[in-house]
Structures are given as structure tokens and as C-alpha cells.
Scaffold this active site. Structure first.
Site, short mmCIF file in Angstrom:
data_model
loop_
_atom_site.label_atom_id
_atom_site.label_comp_id
_atom_site.label_asym_id
_atom_site.label_seq_id
_atom_site.Cartn_x
_atom_site.Cartn_y
_atom_site.Cartn_z
N LEU A 1 40.51 38.94 53.05
CA LEU A 1 40.98 39.02 51.66
C LEU A 1 40.90 37.67 50.95
O LEU A 1 41.16 37.59 49.75
CB LEU A 1 42.46 39.48 51.65
CG LEU A 1 42.76 40.99 51.61
CD1 LEU A 1 42.14 41.69 52.81
CD2 LEU A 1 44.25 41.25 51.57
N THR B 1 34.09 30.10 48.93
CA THR B 1 35.03 30.97 49.65
C THR B 1 34.41 32.32 49.93
O THR B 1 34.52 32.86 51.03
CB THR B 1 36.32 31.13 48.82
OG1 THR B 1 36.84 29.84 48.55
CG2 THR B 1 37.36 31.96 49.54
N GLU C 1 23.24 42.54 63.65
CA GLU C 1 24.06 42.13 64.81
C GLU C 1 24.98 43.24 65.32
O GLU C 1 25.73 43.04 66.26
CB GLU C 1 24.93 40.91 64.44
CG GLU C 1 24.15 39.72 63.92
CD GLU C 1 23.31 39.04 65.01
OE1 GLU C 1 23.49 39.35 66.20
OE2 GLU C 1 22.47 38.20 64.66
N LEU D 1 36.56 29.36 62.16
CA LEU D 1 37.84 29.61 62.82
C LEU D 1 37.55 30.29 64.17
O LEU D 1 36.70 31.18 64.23
CB LEU D 1 38.68 30.54 61.94
CG LEU D 1 40.07 30.93 62.40
CD1 LEU D 1 41.02 29.73 62.33
CD2 LEU D 1 40.63 32.05 61.53
N TYR E 1 32.74 34.88 40.86
CA TYR E 1 33.51 35.88 41.60
C TYR E 1 32.67 37.15 41.81
O TYR E 1 32.51 37.62 42.94
CB TYR E 1 34.79 36.19 40.83
CG TYR E 1 35.73 37.14 41.50
CD1 TYR E 1 36.47 36.75 42.61
CD2 TYR E 1 35.91 38.43 41.01
CE1 TYR E 1 37.36 37.62 43.22
CE2 TYR E 1 36.79 39.31 41.61
CZ TYR E 1 37.51 38.90 42.71
OH TYR E 1 38.39 39.76 43.32
N THR F 1 46.23 30.16 46.09
CA THR F 1 47.05 31.09 45.30
C THR F 1 48.10 31.79 46.17
O THR F 1 49.01 32.39 45.64
CB THR F 1 46.18 32.16 44.59
OG1 THR F 1 45.38 32.82 45.58
CG2 THR F 1 45.28 31.53 43.55
N GLY F 2 47.97 31.69 47.48
CA GLY F 2 48.98 32.28 48.37
C GLY F 2 50.20 31.37 48.48
O GLY F 2 50.13 30.18 48.13
N ALA G 1 37.52 42.69 51.44
CA ALA G 1 38.17 43.07 50.19
C ALA G 1 37.18 42.75 49.07
O ALA G 1 37.11 41.63 48.59
CB ALA G 1 39.46 42.28 50.01
N THR H 1 45.09 45.97 40.46
CA THR H 1 46.29 46.22 41.27
C THR H 1 47.43 45.34 40.76
O THR H 1 47.19 44.22 40.32
CB THR H 1 45.98 45.86 42.74
OG1 THR H 1 44.81 46.57 43.15
CG2 THR H 1 47.12 46.23 43.68
O1 LIG Z 1 43.92 43.08 38.80
C1 LIG Z 1 42.96 43.13 39.56
O2 LIG Z 1 43.12 43.53 40.66
C2 LIG Z 1 41.59 42.70 39.10
O3 LIG Z 1 41.78 41.66 38.13
C3 LIG Z 1 40.65 41.08 37.55
O4 LIG Z 1 40.01 41.93 36.66
P1 LIG Z 1 40.44 42.11 35.13
O5 LIG Z 1 40.32 43.56 34.88
O6 LIG Z 1 39.71 41.22 34.23
O7 LIG Z 1 42.02 41.75 35.13
P2 LIG Z 1 42.99 41.11 34.04
O8 LIG Z 1 42.82 39.65 33.93
O9 LIG Z 1 44.32 41.63 34.39
O10 LIG Z 1 42.51 41.70 32.64
C4 LIG Z 1 42.59 43.06 32.31
C5 LIG Z 1 42.32 43.20 30.81
O11 LIG Z 1 43.44 42.67 30.09
C6 LIG Z 1 43.03 41.67 29.18
N1 LIG Z 1 44.12 40.68 29.09
C7 LIG Z 1 44.45 39.86 30.14
C8 LIG Z 1 45.49 38.98 30.06
C9 LIG Z 1 46.21 38.90 28.89
O12 LIG Z 1 47.18 38.11 28.75
N2 LIG Z 1 45.86 39.70 27.86
C10 LIG Z 1 44.83 40.58 27.94
O13 LIG Z 1 44.56 41.30 26.93
C11 LIG Z 1 41.71 41.14 29.70
O14 LIG Z 1 40.94 40.61 28.67
C12 LIG Z 1 41.14 42.41 30.32
O15 LIG Z 1 40.48 43.16 29.32
C13 LIG Z 1 39.78 40.61 38.70
O16 LIG Z 1 38.61 40.07 38.26
C14 LIG Z 1 39.50 41.68 39.70
O17 LIG Z 1 38.79 41.19 40.78
C15 LIG Z 1 40.75 42.23 40.24
O18 LIG Z 1 40.45 43.30 41.12
#
Ligand SMILES: O=C(O)[C@H]1O[C@H](OP(=O)(O)OP(=O)(O)OC[C@H]2O[C@@H](n3ccc(=O)[nH]c3=O)[C@H](O)[C@@H]2O)[C@H](O)[C@@H](O)[C@@H]1O
Length: 421
Positions: free
Chosen positions: A160, A179, A250, A150, A232, A124-125, A201, A262
Site C-alpha cells: 500500500l 515509491t 517469475e 527489505l 501517481y 503520510t502514515g 493497492a 475512500t
Molecule cells: O480518495 C481517494 O481514495 C482517491 O483520492 C484521489 O482522487 P480524487 O478523486 O482527486 O480525490 P479528492 O482530492 O478527494 O478530490 C475529489 C474531487 O473533489 C474536488 N475537491 C477536492 C478538495 C477540495 O477541497 N475541494 C474539491 O472540490 C477535487 O477537485 C475532485 O474533483 C487520489 O488520486 C486517488 O488515488 C484516491 O484513490
């Protein structure tokens, strides 16, 4: 009568002398003319050489200027970097350093004057996220998967590496598990060998679909161990377990950041997380896709706040987990409406079916970070969203300009055969 003999002899003698004189003069004249020609030719040659030299100089001068400009642009092409003495400069490894958060962390640590090694497998990077440092003497980029060991010498490791967006980490759950487990073991092994401090992270996902609100670090979480997010969530939970096992057994110095949602520039266009999805949909006039009724809540922090929190935690003496997030909580429907307004979009809001095991509420309790790190987020939500909107607008333009649309060339006939260019 005078005899002819003596007179003739006299005349003959005079003529011989004249002849000699004349011949002598002729010789001198010849030598003089040869010398004159030689001198003329030399001066002509010198003039010619001077002219050629000045012609070369004329042609070379602009090139010389161009080289100077290029040299300048090489030395000025990097963002400004602080000078740190040998004592203060650290050798820092960032796994996943070419990703969204990793690349912002790379920027901060580089600008602070440290030596940064980025390791990424580019799942993804993207190289683009760190290309502005390539060639800098303090920077190194290694294409490497942390699932393999490594061996490098470092003082600090920011670990991360892992896909973070649900569609990405669910794409290959076994790889996500490897991972976060084998990758974390390898990095802890490296930390142990070289005596480095490791920051993991971790994530708010360790709290699962929480029954405690807001979530503080003492909450053990509510995770479905066999659901679609488990690769995850459980991967990060066991990664935390590994950190504390290495610390106790250790003596490895560990730091654990539980990162809440974020957003910001450099999120991938196909990231699939809600902020990037909503912004791109709003910019392209497509419907904003809300999963479920949109009543689930999240609290979003801007990426620069997170990066400052990570650095503060790494350099603190806090070895227990610390939440890093912005406690300003909104429903997903509110986010959709806000992003539509900020973009100035007339997109509709489309309600789709709910995602399985989707946490219904999430908000960090950040009292620990405030108290022990003196850290709290400072970027207001709308300001951060406007920056992200600006970034995605540019990305869309970039994509439109760089799209390669091959035009079929007409076939050319050669010696009775059809030849395609
Ligand atoms: O943004 C992050 O940093 C986090 O994103 C995800 O967590 P999640 O909260 O599920 O992130 P999103 O996929 O952005 O979803 C947030 C909410 O929006 C909703 N969503 C998402 C995408 C979309 O198109 N529409 C929508 O309604 C999802 O169902 C969820 O309720 C990751 O699992 C976390 O590890 C990470 O820290």
C-alpha cells in the site's frame, strides 16, 4: 567455764555454709534474672519485628493492588485477537501499514489472528494509527522506506505504500514515482524470493479522466502522461505492469485492487482530499472549498468496506485487476451540501478555480468483485460520513487540548547575571 574454741569453730562453720548457700542462691537469682531479661528482650524484639512487618505490609498492600491493576491493563490493552493455529496463521507484511487505509487493514488482520509486520516511512502514515498494537506478540512496526530493499520472511504482502491524496503525491513527484516504481520492484523481488503472494493497492486513477462510465476493469484509461497527476497515475500503471511481468516471468502470485475514493477515521487532518477538507471546514465554520463548478462526480466508499474487499481479493484466486469502490455517485457540490447538513454547519460554499486534469466523472463498475469475490460495500454513505465527522470532531478537540503555548518566565537575577529558566 566452757572454752570458746569449739563453739566459735561451730558458728564459723555454720556461717560458711550459709554464705555458700546465700552465694549459690544469689548466683541462681542472677542467672534467672539474666535469662528473664533475655527472654523479655526476645519477645520485645519479636513484637517489634511483627509490628515493622505489619507496617511494611500496610504500605505494600496498595502497591501490590496497583501492580495487579497494571498487569491487568497490560493484558487487556489490546483489542481482542482470534487464536489461529500454526497452519492458518499467516505472516503478513503491510507496506504503508501506518497510513489511513493501511492501519485499518492492520486492525482487521491482527484481530483475525495473523502475524502482521507494518513497514512505513511515516511520510503520510503515523505511529498513532497503529500504536494500540505496539508490544503485541503478533505485531511488528518497522520504520523503513520501500525504495530500499527489505529482507524478511512473509507469506503475504499488501503493498500500500504511497501517498494517495493529490496534494501529497504532487508535493514531491519524483519521490512518488520512486515509491511506486522502485518500491514496487523491491516488494515484487521480496515476493519472488520468499514465495509470498503480493497484493498491489492500485487506483481508479489508472482510468484518468475517463471516457467510459462507469469504469470497468477492461477500460484502458485516459491519463495525461505529463500532467501534474502523472507521477501517481503513471506510477500506479507501471506498478500494475510490473506485477504482471513478475507473474508471467517469475511465477509470482499477484493481486491488483483498483481502489476508488475512500474515506473514514484516521485520514490526516491535512490530507487535502475532499471529504476530510469539507468536514473540517464545516466543523470550524470555514467556507467549504469547491474546485470548479462542483459538477464533477465521485463515488465514496467507507474504509471498512474497502478493507474487507482487500482481504477477500488477497485470499481469492483472481489474479487480474478488480475494482473496489462504492458505486453511489454524487456531484462534489452535492457532497458539500450533504456534509454541511450532517455537521449542522452554517459555513458558506466557496467556488475556487478548477484543479488541472481533474477527472470529471468517476464511478466504479463492481460487477466483477460481486461475482468473483462475493464482495460489495455495505456501509451507507451517511452512516460512514457521521463516523468520519465524529472522528474529526475528536481530532479537533485533541489538537486544542494538546496545543503547547509556551509562557515566557520572568528572568531571575543571580550574582549580577541575568539567568533565564
Ligand atoms: O480518495 C481517494 O481514495 C482517491 O483520492 C484521489 O482522487 P480524487 O478523486 O482527486 O480525490 P479528492 O482530492 O478527494 O478530490 C475529489 C474531487 O473533489 C474536488 N475537491 C477536492 C478538495 C477540495 O477541497 N475541494 C474539491 O472540490 C477535487 O477537485 C475532485 O474533483 C487520489 O488520486 C486517488 O488515488 C484516491 O484513490
Amino acid at each position: 567455764m566452757v572454752s570458746k574454741g569449739p563453739l566459735l569453730r561451730l558458728l564459723t562453720a555454720i556461717n560458711r555454709r550459709r554464705m555458700k548457700l546465700l552465694m549459690g542462691l544469689a548466683f541462681i537469682a542472677y542467672v534467672a534474672s539474666v535469662w528473664g531479661n533475655f527472654v523479655n528482650m526476645r519477645s520485645l524484639q519479636e513484637n517489634g519485628e511483627q509490628k515493622v512487618e505489619s507496617k511494611i505490609e500496610e504500605a505494600v498492600a496498595p502497591l501490590r493492588e496497583k501492580i495487579k491493576d497494571l498487569e491487568k491493563s497490560f493484558t487487556q490493552k489490546y483489542p481482542p485477537v482470534k487464536f489461529l493455529s500454526e497452519k492458518d496463521r499467516k505472516r503478513i507484511l503491510i507496506t504503508g501499514g501506518a497510513g489511513f487505509v493501511g492501519s485499518h487493514l492492520t486492525d482487521k488482520l491482527m484481530m483475525d489472528g495473523h502475524e502482521v509486520t507494518v513497514v512505513d516511512n511515516f511520510f503520510t502514515g503515523r505511529k498513532r494509527n497503529v500504536e494500540h498494537w505496539i508490544g503485541h506478540e503478533n505485531f511488528e512496526l518497522i520504520n523503513h522506506d520501500v525504495v530500499e530493499p527489505l529482507y524478511i520472511e512473509v507469506d503475504q504482502i499488501y503493498h500500500l505504500a504511497s501517498p494517495a491524496s493529490p496534494p501529497n503525491y504532487m508535493y514531491n513527484p519524483i519521490k512518488t514515482l520512486k515509491t511506486n516504481t522502485i518500491g514496487t520492484l523491491n516488494m515484487l523481488g521480496l515476493a519472488k524470493r520468499v514465495g509470498a503472494r503480493l497484493l498491489l493497492a492500485s487506483t481508479s486513477e489508472v482510468y484518468g479522466d475517463p471516457e467510459v462510465h462507469p469504469q470497468n476493469e477492461d477500460y484502458w484509461g485516459h491519463v495525461n502522461p505529463i500532467g501534474p497527476r502523472a507521477c501517481y497515475d503513471e506510477g500506479k500503471r507501471v506498478a500494475e505492469t510490473m506485477c504482471y511481468a513478475y507473474m508471467k516471468q517469475e511465477g509470482v502470485e499477484v493481486r491488483v485492487a483498483r481502489i476508488f475514493n475512500t474515506f473514514g477515521p484516521r485520514m490526516h487532518m491535512n490530507d487535502g482530499r475532499v471529504v476530510s477538507n469539507f468536514i473540517l471546514q464545516a466543523l470550524q465554520g470555514e467556507p467549504l472549498t469547491v474546485y470548479g463548478p462542483g459538477t464533477q462526480t465521485r463515488a465514496f466508499q467507507y474504509v471498512s468496506d474497502l478493507v474487507n474487499g482487500l482481504v477477500a481479493l488477497m485470499n481469492s484466486n483472481v489474479s487480474s485487476p478488480v475494482n473496489l469502490g462504492n458505486p453511489e455517485e454524487h456531484t462534489i457540490l452535492e457532497f458539500a451540501q450533504l456534509i454541511k447538513k450532517l455537521v449542522g454547519s452554517r459555513s458558506e460554499i466557496q467556488f475556487l478555480s478548477e484543479a488541472q486534469d481533474d477527472p470529471q466523472k468517476r464511478k466504479p463498475d463492481i460487477r466483477k468483485a460481486k461475482l468473483l469475490l462475493g464482495w460489495e460495500p455495505v456501509v451507507p454513505l451517511e452512516e460512514g460520513l457521521n463516523k468520519a465527522i465524529h472522528y474529526f470532531r475528536k481530532e479537533l478537540e485533541y489538537q486544542a487540548n494538546n496545543q503547547y503555548i509556551p509562557k515566557p518566565k520572568p528572568a531571575r537575577m543571580k550574582k549580577g547575571r541575568t539567568r533565564h529558566n
